[in-house]
Design an enzyme around this catalytic site. Structure first.
Site, short mmCIF file in Angstrom:
data_model
loop_
_atom_site.label_atom_id
_atom_site.label_comp_id
_atom_site.label_asym_id
_atom_site.label_seq_id
_atom_site.Cartn_x
_atom_site.Cartn_y
_atom_site.Cartn_z
N SER A 163 0.88 -1.15 0.00
CA SER A 163 0.00 0.00 0.00
C SER A 163 0.92 1.20 0.00
O SER A 163 1.71 1.39 0.91
CB SER A 163 -0.87 -0.01 1.25
OG SER A 163 -1.52 1.22 1.35
N ARG A 164 0.84 2.02 -1.08
CA ARG A 164 1.86 3.06 -1.23
C ARG A 164 1.55 4.32 -0.45
O ARG A 164 2.43 5.10 -0.19
CB ARG A 164 2.05 3.39 -2.71
CG ARG A 164 2.64 2.23 -3.44
CD ARG A 164 3.13 2.54 -4.82
NE ARG A 164 3.30 1.27 -5.52
CZ ARG A 164 2.40 0.75 -6.33
NH1 ARG A 164 1.30 1.41 -6.61
NH2 ARG A 164 2.61 -0.42 -6.88
N VAL A 165 0.31 4.56 -0.10
CA VAL A 165 0.02 5.81 0.61
C VAL A 165 -0.66 5.60 1.96
O VAL A 165 -0.64 6.47 2.82
CB VAL A 165 -0.84 6.78 -0.24
CG1 VAL A 165 -0.08 7.26 -1.43
CG2 VAL A 165 -2.13 6.11 -0.67
#
Ligand code: ATP
Ligand code: MG
Length: 506
Positions: free
Chosen positions: A365-367
């Protein structure tokens, strides 16, 4: 009757006036010259725009897809068999739109916003076109609040934030829909509006999902859009866009919205069918060249708006199905690169009984971690590493070589952690309970148990804390963070319980 020479010119002028009138009228009328496979080629319609709604017969509409030099192609929405060559077509002057608003809550609708749940007709005050521009960068702010899924593994390791786009990807029957449905159920009482867009599924599956959502009281804040497998591809093609417009209306009112697209693989397939019928040239895997643009303009509309724009958000959970775990195929790679991370479900894990079958190594999950509650971050900081080390050592240990105690301990701990991350369907946890369970595993309270006893241990422990230390739970819920003092307190509660548990089992 004789006509005088000077009258001739005025008569001609009169005629020309009429001629002009007739031609303006004809501008918005055309003729079907070819029809088949849900596509109509129309001659004579002038002044129409791309995406405009066309009126064919009673109840049959079309949407303009191609504007050629002297003809245009439209996809038919409705009973295509009613349309014949030579039929007259009328332009409506407006693009395809859907009804939006709170009236939709609890309903099941088709891609055009018509009720298909047998209930009364849906009348809303407002409609929005299905294709709209995504909010600009200036109107947005970064993702800063968590969207709780109620699924331990996701909330701790792959946290999702409000306004994020997180892909759920995996083979068929690996629990993709289950994650989306559980997430919707977990939004109860959290003031998040939910939209479930079913694309190309069996009507019976969608009915099953409706029943479940109803049973858990989730339909109160949910609308289901169903473009089933039996529908023509145009309706499947517009379904996610219609859903997004319904979501945008709420977001613009400052609300938080969760939208699920189940699934975009079938959406891509329907768009491919449509494009080939429209004679657009095929590209990789026969998908049209603009399929990437199609999905990116859809998912770009998910956003977290800033305070000046009401602070609403749309969190999107697109689902993509893979074949034999191949995430390097065309559509999976496309959607992976458009989204802010993916939850990868593995067939092997699913068959081995690990449910949800999330492959922690391949999921990211990048953010979302910016938005994660601090306490979740604190308890799960070393978790991903522990699981990775465990998998590495476990595959090594398969060869049956003698293992030293340290290695054995790491493997045992890994087994316990994977056990803790298992979770049944429709059983969502509050973030406090998630944090307590992971914290218990992290501090090795479980490592001397048998794998089979982990679940009952944790259930009893939760009961114990609720009975005797409810105020501590309240404190965690309010502060959402472990201070040094609070952490110590929880540790002592956990060891108290452990003693209790041991005595009981003797
Ligand atoms: P499809 O490709 O057919 O859409 P899917 O990937 O969406 O499938 P689901 O329908 O969500 O998968 O789940 C497949 C099966 O696994 C269902 O029978 C479901 O009940 C079961 N299942 C999913 N998640 C869990 C879970 N956490 N615990 C137990 N069973 C589960
Ligand atoms: Mg599914």
């Amino acid at each position: 009757m004789e006509i005088k020479a000077n009258e001739i010119s005025s008569l001609i002028k009169e005629e020309i006036k009429e001629f002009n009138k007739a031609s303006t009228f004809n501008k918005s009328l055309g003729t079907v010259v070819e029809v088949g496979d849900g596509i109509a080629i129309i001659y004579g319609l002038k002044d129409v725009i791309l995406g405009e709604l066309l009126e064919f017969k009673e109840d049959v509409f079309g949407m303009v897809m191609n504007l050629d030099e002297d003809s245009l192609s439209a996809v038919l929405l409705g009973d295509a068999n009613k349309v014949k060559e030579g039929d007259t077509v009328k332009g409506t002057g407006r693009v395809v739109s859907v009804p939006v608003g709170d009236e939709l809550l609890g309903r099941v609708i088709d891609s055009l916003g018509r009720a298909i749940d047998g209930g009364k007709e849906i009348v809303t005050k407002k409609r929005l076109p299905i294709e709209r521009k995504a909010p600009s960068i200036i109107d947005r702010e970064s993702v800063n609040a968590p969207l709780e899924t109620g699924i331990k593994c996701i909330d701790s390791l792959i946290p999702i934030g409000k306004g994020q786009r997180e892909l759920i990807i995996g083979d068929r029957q690996t629990g993709k829909t289950a994650i989306a449905v559980d997430t919707i159920i977990n939004q109860k009482g959290k003031k998040v509006y939910c939209i479930y867009v079913a694309i190309g599924q069996k009507n019976s599956s969608v009915a099953g999902i409706y029943d479940k959502l109803n049973t858990y009281g989730a339909m109160e804040y949910t609308v289901i859009i169903n473009a089933s497998a039996s529908e023509l591809s145009p309706l499947l093609y517009i379904a996610p866009f219609a859903g997004m417009s319904i979501a945008e209306n709420w977001m613009e009112e400052g609300k938080d919205v969760l939208i699920v697209f189940d699934d975009l693989s079938k959406h891509a397939t329907s768009y491919r069918a449509l494009s080939l019928l429209l004679k657009r040239s095929p590209g990789r895997e026969a998908y049209p060249g603009d399929i990437f643009y199609l999905h990116s303009r859809l998912l770009e509309r998910a956003a977290k708006l800033n305070k000046a724009h009401g602070g609403g958000s749309i969190t999107a959970l697109p689902i993509v199905e893979t074949l034999a775990g191949d995430i390097s195929a065309y559509i999976p790679t496309n959607v992976i690169s458009i989204t802010d991370g993916q939850i990868f479900l593995s067939n092997d894990l699913f068959n081995a009984g690990q449910r949800p079958a999330i492959d922690v190594g391949l999921s990211v999950s990048r953010v979302g971690s910016n938005a994660q509650y601090k306490v979740m971050k604190q308890v799960s900081s070393s978790l991903k590493m522990e699981i990775a080390t465990y998998h590495e050592l476990a595959s090594f240990a398969q060869f049956g070589s003698d293992l030293d105690k340290n290695t054995k301990d790491i493997i045992k701990h890994g087994e316990i952690v994977t056990e803790v991350l298992k979770q049944d369907q429709y059983l969502s946890y509050s973030f406090v309970r998630e944090a307590i369970e992971i914290f218990t595993a992290k501090n090795k309270f479980l490592d001397d148990l048998n794998k089979e006893d982990v679940r009952s241990y944790l259930d009893e422990e939760w009961q114990f804390i609720n009975n005797f230390y409810a105020s501590t739970l309240k404190e965690i819920e309010e502060k959402k963070e472990f201070s040094e003092e609070l952490e110590k307190k929880v540790l002592s509660i956990l060891s108290d319980f452990k003693k209790d548990y041991k005595i009981k089992r003797q």
